[in-house]
Design a protein around this motif. Structure first.
Motif, PDB file in Angstrom:
ATOM      1  N   GLN A 117      -3.270   7.402  -3.475  1.00  0.00           N
ATOM      2  CA  GLN A 117      -3.591   5.974  -2.481  1.00  0.00           C
ATOM      3  C   GLN A 117      -3.140   4.859  -3.881  1.00  0.00           C
ATOM      4  O   GLN A 117      -3.821   5.353  -4.654  1.00  0.00           O
ATOM      5  CB  GLN A 117      -4.778   5.771  -1.413  1.00  0.00           C
ATOM      6  CG  GLN A 117      -5.868   5.537  -2.721  1.00  0.00           C
ATOM      7  CD  GLN A 117      -6.855   5.165  -1.220  1.00  0.00           C
ATOM      8  OE1 GLN A 117      -6.543   5.256  -0.067  1.00  0.00           O
ATOM      9  NE2 GLN A 117      -8.559   4.969  -1.755  1.00  0.00           N
ATOM     10  N   TYR A 135      -8.225  -4.321   6.226  1.00  0.00           N
ATOM     11  CA  TYR A 135      -7.184  -5.363   6.101  1.00  0.00           C
ATOM     12  C   TYR A 135      -6.623  -5.791   7.875  1.00  0.00           C
ATOM     13  O   TYR A 135      -7.402  -4.799   8.376  1.00  0.00           O
ATOM     14  CB  TYR A 135      -5.681  -4.295   5.501  1.00  0.00           C
ATOM     15  CG  TYR A 135      -5.509  -4.239   3.605  1.00  0.00           C
ATOM     16  CD1 TYR A 135      -5.625  -2.933   3.532  1.00  0.00           C
ATOM     17  CD2 TYR A 135      -5.505  -4.573   2.617  1.00  0.00           C
ATOM     18  CE1 TYR A 135      -6.092  -1.973   2.666  1.00  0.00           C
ATOM     19  CE2 TYR A 135      -5.704  -5.252   1.876  1.00  0.00           C
ATOM     20  CZ  TYR A 135      -5.773  -3.837   0.930  1.00  0.00           C
ATOM     21  OH  TYR A 135      -5.508  -2.849  -0.311  1.00  0.00           O
ATOM     22  N   ASP A 142      -3.346   0.319  -3.432  1.00  0.00           N
ATOM     23  CA  ASP A 142      -3.092  -0.483  -3.298  1.00  0.00           C
ATOM     24  C   ASP A 142      -2.544  -1.803  -4.450  1.00  0.00           C
ATOM     25  O   ASP A 142      -3.406  -1.839  -5.067  1.00  0.00           O
ATOM     26  CB  ASP A 142      -4.327  -0.859  -2.405  1.00  0.00           C
ATOM     27  CG  ASP A 142      -4.805  -0.032  -1.359  1.00  0.00           C
ATOM     28  OD1 ASP A 142      -5.264  -0.031  -0.604  1.00  0.00           O
ATOM     29  OD2 ASP A 142      -4.080   1.183  -1.106  1.00  0.00           O
ATOM     30  N   LEU A 163       1.138  -1.708  -0.223  1.00  0.00           N
ATOM     31  CA  LEU A 163       0.058  -0.031  -0.184  1.00  0.00           C
ATOM     32  C   LEU A 163       1.058   0.962  -0.021  1.00  0.00           C
ATOM     33  O   LEU A 163       2.004   1.070   0.828  1.00  0.00           O
ATOM     34  CB  LEU A 163      -1.091   0.282   1.570  1.00  0.00           C
ATOM     35  CG  LEU A 163      -1.479  -1.010   1.259  1.00  0.00           C
ATOM     36  CD1 LEU A 163      -2.460  -0.777   2.895  1.00  0.00           C
ATOM     37  CD2 LEU A 163      -2.491  -2.030  -0.086  1.00  0.00           C
ATOM     38  N   VAL A 197      -1.850  -4.293   9.023  1.00  0.00           N
ATOM     39  CA  VAL A 197      -1.020  -3.581   8.050  1.00  0.00           C
ATOM     40  C   VAL A 197       0.526  -3.184   9.092  1.00  0.00           C
ATOM     41  O   VAL A 197      -0.210  -2.656   9.976  1.00  0.00           O
ATOM     42  CB  VAL A 197      -2.273  -2.013   8.399  1.00  0.00           C
ATOM     43  CG1 VAL A 197      -1.411  -1.328   7.635  1.00  0.00           C
ATOM     44  CG2 VAL A 197      -2.989  -2.117   7.357  1.00  0.00           C
ATOM     45  N   CYS A 226      -5.558   3.299   5.044  1.00  0.00           N
ATOM     46  CA  CYS A 226      -5.378   1.843   5.238  1.00  0.00           C
ATOM     47  C   CYS A 226      -6.651   0.730   5.954  1.00  0.00           C
ATOM     48  O   CYS A 226      -5.757   0.148   6.814  1.00  0.00           O
ATOM     49  CB  CYS A 226      -3.781   0.984   5.026  1.00  0.00           C
ATOM     50  SG  CYS A 226      -2.113   2.603   4.710  1.00  0.00           S
ATOM     51  N   ARG A 246       0.551   5.620   0.616  1.00  0.00           N
ATOM     52  CA  ARG A 246      -0.530   6.247   0.300  1.00  0.00           C
ATOM     53  C   ARG A 246      -0.100   8.222   0.374  1.00  0.00           C
ATOM     54  O   ARG A 246       1.105   8.008   1.186  1.00  0.00           O
ATOM     55  CB  ARG A 246      -1.384   6.912   2.246  1.00  0.00           C
ATOM     56  CG  ARG A 246      -2.055   5.305   2.725  1.00  0.00           C
ATOM     57  CD  ARG A 246      -3.496   5.239   1.815  1.00  0.00           C
ATOM     58  NE  ARG A 246      -4.195   3.685   1.842  1.00  0.00           N
ATOM     59  CZ  ARG A 246      -4.190   2.755   1.410  1.00  0.00           C
ATOM     60  NH1 ARG A 246      -3.298   3.343   0.318  1.00  0.00           N
ATOM     61  NH2 ARG A 246      -4.186   2.155   1.013  1.00  0.00           N
ATOM     62  N   ARG A 263      -1.942   5.855   8.016  1.00  0.00           N
ATOM     63  CA  ARG A 263      -2.205   4.450   8.080  1.00  0.00           C
ATOM     64  C   ARG A 263      -3.277   4.670   9.053  1.00  0.00           C
ATOM     65  O   ARG A 263      -3.908   3.836   7.943  1.00  0.00           O
ATOM     66  CB  ARG A 263      -0.994   4.067   9.414  1.00  0.00           C
ATOM     67  CG  ARG A 263      -1.752   2.281  10.063  1.00  0.00           C
ATOM     68  CD  ARG A 263      -1.020   2.517  11.352  1.00  0.00           C
ATOM     69  NE  ARG A 263      -0.344   1.330  11.570  1.00  0.00           N
ATOM     70  CZ  ARG A 263      -1.006  -0.068  11.995  1.00  0.00           C
ATOM     71  NH1 ARG A 263      -2.684   0.101  11.092  1.00  0.00           N
ATOM     72  NH2 ARG A 263      -0.652  -1.269  11.821  1.00  0.00           N
TER      73      ARG A 263
END
Lengths: 366, 623
Positions: free
Chosen positions: B570, A282, B572, A201, A285, A279, A203, A276
């Protein structure tokens, strides 16, 4: 030693020293009762010898530090009390003091000149009379305070001090990378199978910070000063030495690297945490670093703090009070024996009640 | 002309719109939804079309929707193996179902994981009971080997249709009032069975098999031999002994018992073959043709024995527990080819089952139906202590000591006390055995039969107790647990004498004070629990108090000073999948019946139909 200029606030009626009164926000003469608005005061009659230099915008410590008096210098400045003529030597970070002879309030203007002049000041809102009540409230409901602490303790000398702070604003932008997983379990014949999907991931975040204070005084404990937050910086006034009357004041002396680093680290920690939080979805992480750039600038403010000790026997507990909000922070006594007794009493009471109950049930045939 | 044409077009449009609506209103299903979902294209087009056609015919005949789903491995993993949930989703999303209650069956099959699921909805769930669904679920996957995935799905359809046909036939032969119940989806409790797929004998038939099964009329043949040894496994002497024994049982109990051996079951399931032999040869007594029939099938490829029960009384006695015990006995003889001996021993269990309700009954158990009058064992002697050490736990000296103590306590408190050890509870639960032992051995003093039975079994760390009267009033659950607790350690160490001695001491204390003493370890445990609770409470209180004593700390976050936050970008990226497996076999159900006894595996069926349509129960084993 060289003699330096000072500023004294004198009562225009009786000539006595005036002080800044936190309750009213004005200059007050304790001798004749004269009350003056600070905004109405004229500029000091004796101007500092140095010409005010152009203000350095932003946090350019390199430019400012040339103005700093070298604290290792062999020559310490001498100040002359205008009321009684006493010669006074101050600590190099002090900008305001009280003459120990005639109690005159003296502002050391050379340390507030030019680039050393604060960008603003938050005046005291809490008077020293209110401190005992604040301290009582602080200690109230602290169940682990040893018994008799109140009766044995006394308040030491209270110092109303304007503490130098650098107040930061800035923008942080950049990428934070994470590794994440998602798992599903299912049955396949006699086996329980778990499939784990692995993801990378990224960000990219941008955060704007505002009014983050970091104390710039080396002699004052950072933890104590951090704990006094928050200060309401909407109450910042343009700096006027009159606010210092009756209070001590320090100027910044902490190295730039420390102050800026502390500010940036707090901002970075918040930036990583915010990334964080983006995210979701999930099972796990894990952060894998990132690249965040910071652009910050700061202004130099004086913020009000009361500092004193609570003395109990041979022990001193340092306390500080936010001179604007009245928030009290400080060391608390930690009596291990008392803590253990506190725990054992409660645990023992429950154990005793439970055993009593069990015995009663036994004799009742249950 | 134009007007006529317009009217015709309008009429056509109305009809073409109304027909589907009428179809919905009339309960016909939505043809648009596919009846075969095969996203992985496991089936060839021809097979797929065949299933779709069969599904449509099925739906029209039975007024029930049937949908087939071939589940891909990805779909199976996505639903985490929960095919039931997947069926629900498909049923809802596809809006399947016939009629207002949307009667439907959804069949799911995942070839890669060999997982099968059958789900019924609406009226279908009332008609097709859980036993039948279990039967279809067990049978259908077996067709994959020979007929592929199409075979699994087609078998599901055929088995369902056979079941529904039988249900319909059963309705037709029943009196009208019961037929009405059945059509409402309710099955009477007994006597009515839904037949499995009857398998007609193809090719050669046994000599006794009627030509016209459909027109067969039940009869009773008193002269029919009770032993028919087509497989020739008995000696002439054994055959004669078995025949004689059978007639003994028949005369005593009024129920039949037949032994039949053969070298083949002619393609039928063994239980059906055995039932057919019983039905088509005039066996059974009474209007329900009560009796048991034992088949030994000596087919080299399918060797086994099967017991079939007929008639409501016999079937009520022939429970899974009883049949397991009887099969266990027979199995041991069968594997060692002692067929004659085994059958004769088995016939003893049949007699016991008929007379006492259990296949292995102790001597003191009276015959079922016999009038029993409760008595006092120690009539005239007063309360007494007894010891009956059938398991041989105690030496003579130990037995004397225990007996003396029991006698003393008995006299002091006016109760009977019996210490009983045995290796066998005769197929009954130990609790039931103890209760019956107390009852039928005349234990208990006075009108309330005050007394206590302490029972021990080999390799058991539990002290069994049964009490009545004043003892029962004091033997609370807490007291019982304490006695068991005190004895458990001794029994674990095979110290039976110490265990029973402790039990007597506890009994005495209980009779004296109303409670059994708590052991020191019990008090220590209570203390530990109290300490734990105290520690938790003390810790929580201390923690709460400590939280107010926070000392200044440097701050590491600037969250309060964030003026704005933006997520600019972002991404993924999926990297890879890792898989781990853990061996975790699920608990297997017995699929309608199954148990173990004597190291073998029995298959039990509480209800099935023979070729005649009559209902039976069965149990048997391969050997």
């Amino acid at each position: 030693m060289s003699k330096k200029d000072v500023l004294e606030q004198k009562c225009p009626s009786c000539g006595a020293p005036m002080r800044y009164d936190a309750a009213s926000g004005k200059l007050v003469c304790d001798w004749c009762g004269t009350v003056l608005d600070i905004e109405d005061q004229e500029s000091p009659s004796e101007s500092p010898q140095q010409e005010p230099e152009e203000k350095v915008s932003g946090f350019d410590y390199e430019a400012i530090k040339n103005q700093v008096i070298d604290k290792d210098a062999l020559e310490l400045p001498i100040y002359h009390c205008k009321s009684c003529g006493a010669e006074l030597i101050s600590a190099w970070e002090q900008v305001s003091l009280t003459c120990p002879y005639c109690r005159n309030n003296i502002v050391l203007t050379d340390k507030l000149a030019g680039s050393l002049r604060p960008d603003g000041i938050v005046p005291f809102n809490i008077s020293s009379d209110e401190l005992p009540g604040a301290v009582t409230r602080f200690y109230k409901n602290k169940k682990l305070l040893p018994k008799g602490f109140f009766s044995r303790a006394s308040m030491g000398n209270v110092t109303g001090l304007y503490v130098p702070f650098w107040v930061f604003e800035g923008r942080l932008e950049g990428n934070v990378n994470f590794g994440a997983t998602k798992s599903i379990s299912y049955r396949q014949g006699d086996y329980r199978v778990t499939d784990t999907k692995h993801y990378s991931l990224s960000r990219e975040v941008s955060l704007d910070f505002d009014q983050l204070p970091v104390d710039a005084s080396e002699r004052l404990d950072d933890a104590l000063m951090d704990s006094l937050e928050p200060f309401d910086l909407r109450a910042v006034k343009d700096f006027d030495p009159a606010y210092l009357a009756g209070f001590a004041a320090d100027r910044f002396d902490a190295p730039a690297s420390n102050v800026e680093a502390r500010a940036k680290q707090r901002m970075l920690n918040t930036a990583y945490a915010s990334a964080r939080n983006q995210c979701a979805g999930y099972d796990s992480v894990n952060e894998r670093g990132g690249n965040i750039m910071a652009q910050v600038k700061a202004r130099y403010l004086l913020l009000p703090v009361y500092i004193f000790d609570i003395i109990e026997g041979r022990k001193n507990y340092s306390l500080a009070v936010n001179g604007q909000s009245g928030k009290v922070v400080g060391e608390l006594p930690n009596d291990r024996a008392y803590n253990l007794k506190y725990f054992l009493l409660r645990a023992g009471a429950v154990l005793g009640a439970f055993m009593l109950y069990s015995v009663a049930r036994y004799f009742m045939g249950a | 002309m134009k007007r006529k044409a317009a009217l015709l077009i309008a009429a056509f449009m109305i009809i073409s719109l109304a027909l589907p609506l009428a179809a919905f209103a009339g309960g016909l299903y939505d043809e648009a939804s596919p009846r075969l979902i095969d996203s992985g294209e496991a089936l060839d087009e021809a097979y797929a079309q065949d299933l779709i056609n069969e599904s449509q015919l099925f739906s029209e005949k039975y007024e029930m929707d049937i949908v087939f789903v071939i589940v891909t491995p990805d779909e199976y993993r996505d639903c985490r193996g929960r095919l039931g949930s997947m069926a629900d989703d498909i049923y809802d999303a596809g809006r399947y179902g016939w009629g207002e209650d949307r009667s439907a069956a959804i069949v799911l099959w995942c070839p890669e994981y060999e997982e099968y699921h059958y789900q019924a909805y609406g009226r279908a769930s009332e008609l097709i009971d859980e036993d039948e669904i279990e039967f279809i679920s067990e049978r259908s996957p077996g067709y994959q080997e020979e007929y592929g995935d199409w075979g699994v799905l087609y078998a599901s359809l055929r088995l369902t249709s056979n079941y529904l046909d039988d249900l319909s036939e059963a309705v037709n032969t029943l009196p009208p009032d019961i037929a009405g119940l059945l059509q409402d989806g309710q099955l009477p409790d007994q006597g009515l069975t839904v037949s499995e797929d009857p398998q007609p004998i193809s090719g050669e038939k046994p000599y006794w098999y009627p030509e016209n099964v459909a027109g067969f009329q039940f009869f009773h043949d008193e002269n029919a031999p009770r032993v028919v040894d087509n497989a020739d496994i008995f000696t002439p002497e054994e055959e004669a002994a078995i025949e004689a024994r059978a007639w003994e049982i028949i005369e005593r109990t009024g129920k039949d018992v037949v032994v039949f051996t053969d070298t083949s079951s002619y393609g039928l399931e063994q239980n059906v073959y055995c039932a057919d032999f019983y039905d088509f040869n005039g066996y059974g007594f009474g209007p329900e043709r009560e009796g048991l029939c034992l088949l030994f099938c000596m087919d080299p490829n399918d060797r086994g024995f099967m017991t079939v029960a007929t008639g409501s009384e016999t079937r009520a006695l022939f429970t899974q527990s009883s049949s397991n015990s009887m099969d266990g006995l027979l199995y041991d003889y069968a594997v060692s080819a002692r067929y004659g001996e085994g059958v004769l021993s088995w016939m003893d269990t049949v007699e016991s089952l008929y007379t006492k309700g259990v296949p292995f009954a102790p001597d003191w158990l009276p015959d079922a139906g016999e009038g029993f009058v409760r008595f006092h064992r120690g009539e005239g002697k007063g309360p007494s202590g007894y010891i009956d050490d059938k398991a041989g736990f105690f030496t003579e000296e130990e037995a004397r000591a225990l007996s003396a103590k029991a006698e003393r306590i008995s006299r002091e408190y006016g109760i009977d006390i019996l210490i009983h050890t045995t290796r066998d509870s005769y197929g009954m639960s130990r609790t039931e055995y103890n209760e019956l032992y107390y009852l039928y051995n005349g234990l208990g003093e006075g009108d309330s039969y005050d007394g206590m039975l302490l029972a021990g079994y080999p390799y058991s760390a539990r002290m069994y107790m049964y009490s009545e009267g004043s003892v029962s009033a004091k033997l609370t659950e807490v007291n019982r647990e304490r006695i068991e607790d005190h004895c458990a350690d001794h029994l674990n160490d095979y110290e039976e004498y110490e265990a029973f001695d402790t039990a007597l001491d506890d009994l005495e204390h209980m009779m004296k004070t109303g409670r059994v003493q708590r052991s020191l370890s019990s008090w220590i445990g209570t203390g530990a629990l109290g300490s734990a609770l105290g520690g938790i409470f003390g810790g929580a209180s201390f923690g709460a108090a400590k939280s107010t004593m926070k000392t200044p700390r440097t701050k590491t976050s600037a969250r309060e000073y964030v003026r704005s936050f933006r997520l600019l970008n972002q991404s993924d990226v999926f990297l890879y999948t890792s898989t781990s497996s853990v061996y975790d076999p699920p608990q297997r159900s017995s699929g309608g019946g199954g148990g173990s006894g004597g190291g073998h595996s029995s298959s039990y069926h509480s209800s099935f139909s023979g070729s005649s349509g009559a209902s039976h129960s069965s149990s048997g084993s391969k050997f």
